[in-house]
Scaffold this motif. Sequence first.
Motif, short mmCIF file in Angstrom:
data_model
loop_
_atom_site.label_atom_id
_atom_site.label_comp_id
_atom_site.label_asym_id
_atom_site.label_seq_id
_atom_site.Cartn_x
_atom_site.Cartn_y
_atom_site.Cartn_z
N PHE A 94 35.95 37.33 55.35
CA PHE A 94 36.93 37.57 54.30
C PHE A 94 36.51 36.81 53.05
CE2 PHE A 94 39.46 38.83 57.94
CZ PHE A 94 40.17 39.92 57.46
N LEU A 95 36.44 37.51 51.93
CA LEU A 95 36.02 36.91 50.67
C LEU A 95 37.20 36.93 49.70
CD1 LEU A 95 32.50 38.61 50.32
CD2 LEU A 95 33.08 36.44 51.43
N LEU A 96 37.54 35.78 49.16
CA LEU A 96 38.75 35.62 48.37
C LEU A 96 38.48 35.62 46.87
CD1 LEU A 96 40.39 32.81 50.48
CD2 LEU A 96 41.63 34.85 49.76
N GLN A 97 39.16 36.52 46.16
CA GLN A 97 39.21 36.41 44.71
C GLN A 97 40.09 35.21 44.34
OE1 GLN A 97 38.96 40.11 42.25
NE2 GLN A 97 41.03 39.53 41.63
N VAL A 126 36.54 37.82 38.10
CA VAL A 126 37.24 36.85 37.24
C VAL A 126 38.62 37.38 36.85
CG1 VAL A 126 37.13 35.49 35.12
CG2 VAL A 126 35.01 36.10 36.32
N PRO A 127 39.68 36.94 37.52
CA PRO A 127 41.04 37.25 37.07
C PRO A 127 41.51 36.20 36.04
CG PRO A 127 41.13 36.13 39.16
CD PRO A 127 39.67 36.22 38.80
N ARG A 128 42.66 36.44 35.48
CA ARG A 128 43.17 35.58 34.41
C ARG A 128 43.30 34.11 34.82
NH1 ARG A 128 48.29 37.82 31.55
NH2 ARG A 128 49.20 37.53 33.62
N TRP A 144 44.41 41.01 36.00
CA TRP A 144 43.07 41.31 36.49
C TRP A 144 42.62 42.58 35.81
CZ3 TRP A 144 41.50 45.56 39.74
CH2 TRP A 144 40.11 45.56 40.00
N ASP A 145 41.45 42.55 35.19
CA ASP A 145 40.94 43.66 34.40
C ASP A 145 39.56 44.02 34.92
OD1 ASP A 145 39.83 45.33 32.40
OD2 ASP A 145 41.11 44.44 30.86
N VAL A 150 34.70 41.68 31.33
CA VAL A 150 35.81 40.76 31.59
C VAL A 150 35.78 40.28 33.04
CG1 VAL A 150 38.34 40.55 31.69
CG2 VAL A 150 37.26 41.85 29.83
N ASP A 151 35.45 41.20 33.94
CA ASP A 151 35.61 40.97 35.37
C ASP A 151 34.43 40.25 36.02
OD1 ASP A 151 36.92 41.24 37.84
OD2 ASP A 151 35.89 43.10 38.28
N PHE A 152 33.22 40.49 35.52
CA PHE A 152 32.02 39.93 36.14
C PHE A 152 31.53 38.70 35.39
CE2 PHE A 152 30.68 44.46 37.59
CZ PHE A 152 31.66 44.44 38.56
#
Length: 579
Positions: A94-97, A126-128, A144-145, A150-152
């Motif tokens: 399991f990989l967690l954001q 990358v979330p806020r 989260w975008d 923005v995200d990577f």
Amino acid sequence: MNKMVNNFGKAITVFCALLFILHTTRAAPTQKNLFNQATKAIPGIVNGSPKIVHIVNFIRLLEPRDPAITEEVLYQTVVKQVELINKYQLSGTFLLQYDALLDNRYQKLLKSLPKDRFEIGGWLEVPRPLAQNAGLTWRGNSAWDSRADVDFTTGYTPKEREKLIDTYMASFKKVFGYYPKTVGCWYLDSYSLNYMYQKYGIIASCNCKDQIGTDGYTLWGGYWNQAYYPSKLNAYMPAQTVKGQIPVPVFRMLGSDPIRQYDNGIGTGHQGVVTLEPVYKFGGGDSTWVNWFLKTLIDGEAMAFGYTQAGQENSFTWKAMQSGLSYQLKKIAALQKAGKLQVETMARTAIWYKKHFKVTPVTAVTAMEDLPGKNQKTLWMDSRFYRINLLWHGDQLRIRDIHLFDQSFVSPYFSQKAVGPKCALFTLPFVDGHFWSNKADTSRAGLVFWIKKQGVFEKMQGGRPTITRLDATKMQISWPLQNNAGILNIILGERNMNVQLLDAPENTIWKMSLLSFNNTELPFKQINTNSIQCQFKNHGYTVNLLKGQFVDQSKTPTDHQIYSITPRKGSIEFDFGVR
């Protein structure tokens, strides 16, 4: 003034790294003495190579694109995934954001899992909260975008990437008491990977399968499946030397259909998805397709090891994945019980990989049977120097793809951040059956084999090919031609390809030629008798012939033939290792 000095210093560092890697490209150990040890390391060995499955589910806290997908829906999806993996006593990763990492529900759930069967790692989108806690300005339209810039990590400068990583790692250690051994993402840049390896000791990573335009980004031409050691200058490019690589194996995700995914979306600039992901009705959600896919994994020649990734991110929801994932894991558990494959965490496989492979090994994906009612066969082979794909459609053979790998090819995101919502990463094309083709089925690019009959060249036609592993770095393809016209014999090595026509009638004339139907994409700058000079994305590279000769037809292409290759003393041999 200090900025100018820092920028100048960075430029000197990159320049020196390039010089060093170019100097050391040819010097690297071979795999031959490692192969026998590697195949003894773990269970699930069929035809001399381990067959490994990772069940990888990564976790997001929220899905702002669909109001019906609430945080509770996402959490319950992970609960059900855990229950399913436990039901069959399998291993899971399991990989967690970051936003999910901070949530008490996920912390409690994942801390309760048996450590001998589960791995908890990082998912570095990358979330806020991650951007803000790292002291950066959030540029997204929601918490989260998914836009690539923005995200990577590629959307941030190297120093900003360090801040994001340090913030993530500090929070992960605070929650779990250790740093993650595995950190993945759809794409992670080499600067970030190397930073996490050197500072935090990660041992494994994963990235997306090859795709064009899907979700706003393109990955094309990479090490097609299994895992590779990435270049220090380009995480999508396998390195050729120990000195030039980041010693963190990067596993390709999602389990691509080896026959159909490649041609999906030709002429459109966008690909659909034909993978093991259980939410797709044609693919991982279809039992017939799943049975076929797992059979190719088990029975197909894989060289060093066979591999696929099962699982699904929670944002697709349990309702959408339940049927497909339940079928898959029941099937995978039965195959593991029968000793035909081994389910492992990503970190465990990475330890095995690093022990047995000092540089990226030769691997293959072989599908000599198609789905019921279909009649295609394929072979993908990857080494640290190149990848190649052979596709049989009925009684004809085409080399659909050859991309070359060069660790000195610097990623556009190595030191610069991405601008805009799209991201694109490539390796070096020599044959590209997707971009050089048109929509029509009769307009497919590739290297084609010809034989002369009654004064006219016709495409070779043959029967069922035989695939044989010769050693840890070589495999042989024997394709018997129709009407006793001979046997086309192809030997694929770590850096060379040799082609011969054996047992043919005396004085038989044959050749190969490159067909292209989209000449605006071609990289060929100069076609000489024994070499072709190419350029792609301002990077020069060469393909040499050790046997045979090129015939330039690019100025006046006949029947879309760009060049032909004629044998010398009955043989054609390419060298794909020159840079």
